[in-house]
Design an enzyme around this catalytic site. Sequence first.
Site, PDB file in Angstrom:
ATOM      1  N   ASP A 138       0.842  -1.200   0.000  1.00 46.57           N
ATOM      2  CA  ASP A 138       0.000   0.000   0.000  1.00 46.57           C
ATOM      3  C   ASP A 138       0.877   1.250   0.000  1.00 46.57           C
ATOM      4  O   ASP A 138       0.865   2.056   0.942  1.00 46.57           O
ATOM      5  CB  ASP A 138      -0.938  -0.025   1.208  1.00 46.57           C
ATOM      6  CG  ASP A 138      -1.919  -1.187   1.136  1.00 46.57           C
ATOM      7  OD1 ASP A 138      -2.358  -1.517   0.019  1.00 46.57           O
ATOM      8  OD2 ASP A 138      -2.237  -1.768   2.181  1.00 46.57           O
ATOM      9  N   LEU A 153      -5.983  -5.582  -9.628  1.00 45.22           N
ATOM     10  CA  LEU A 153      -6.593  -4.445 -10.326  1.00 45.22           C
ATOM     11  C   LEU A 153      -8.094  -4.611 -10.526  1.00 45.22           C
ATOM     12  O   LEU A 153      -8.765  -3.697 -10.990  1.00 45.22           O
ATOM     13  CB  LEU A 153      -5.895  -4.212 -11.671  1.00 45.22           C
ATOM     14  CG  LEU A 153      -4.395  -3.899 -11.578  1.00 45.22           C
ATOM     15  CD1 LEU A 153      -3.825  -3.615 -12.970  1.00 45.22           C
ATOM     16  CD2 LEU A 153      -4.118  -2.730 -10.649  1.00 45.22           C
ATOM     17  N   LYS A 154      -8.629  -5.773 -10.215  1.00 42.25           N
ATOM     18  CA  LYS A 154     -10.085  -6.010 -10.208  1.00 42.25           C
ATOM     19  C   LYS A 154     -10.759  -5.523 -11.492  1.00 42.25           C
ATOM     20  O   LYS A 154     -11.656  -4.680 -11.463  1.00 42.25           O
ATOM     21  CB  LYS A 154     -10.727  -5.344  -8.989  1.00 42.25           C
ATOM     22  CG  LYS A 154     -10.194  -5.815  -7.638  1.00 42.25           C
ATOM     23  CD  LYS A 154     -10.943  -5.128  -6.500  1.00 42.25           C
ATOM     24  CE  LYS A 154     -10.425  -5.547  -5.138  1.00 42.25           C
ATOM     25  NZ  LYS A 154      -9.086  -4.965  -4.842  1.00 42.25           N
TER      26      LYS A 154
END
Length: 239
Positions: free
Chosen positions: A15, A65-66
């Site tokens: 993150d 990345l969905k």
Amino acid sequence: MTRDEARAKIIFALDVNEFSDVEKWADLLSPHVGMFKVGKQLYTACGPAVVRMIQKYGGEVFLDLKYHDIPNTVAMASLEAARMGVKLFNLHALGGYEMMAKTVETLDKEFKGEERGKVLAVTILTSSNEQTLQEVGINLPVPEMVVKLAALAKKAGIDGVVASPQEVPLIREACGNDFLIVTPGVRPAFAAADDQKRIMTPAEAVKSGADYLVIGRPIAAAPNPAEAAQAIVAEIVAG
């Protein structure tokens, strides 16, 4: 379970949004985790080069990345992800059967039986609950919707799903053991729940049948991240 087997189950969530941070984490944690998750923020900031950076340190990549778009667009994006040599990447099961099946067909045509990255379907995000679903017109309980999407993904030829650890036993029952399950919403006992509503400890998640665990802040925010990762491995081994 051996320590190496337990370590391989841990996916560290990167993150961050700087190459220097990626290099720091890849160097520090490659011996202690099985994979690194590259999400939307990092990929948007740094692009495909970030995948190569992690691979340079011997790390495997989960490209999170969905994808969710028209079938051809998702299929072509998935093909590029697989060509990069990532170990896992994903799309949204809510994109529907045609989108998922087209993606699998495109990958199979390109790789012709050769080894490729596994494609996963995201079921319901771990930040969601019944109220969240109702707000978008879905009136099923979360577990029922998760199983419905997982079964649809398997029917389309998808390799596995991303789902809350609480739903793992239900998915196993519906989809069998030859179906990967990746679980975010995993927090060791020493960490707070943060913004994910459906959570479980690493040992509980593995015991329930999860193949991989996505863990970010409990490692990254620890005074000694390498020791935190080692502690999670020990917890998994101890069961």
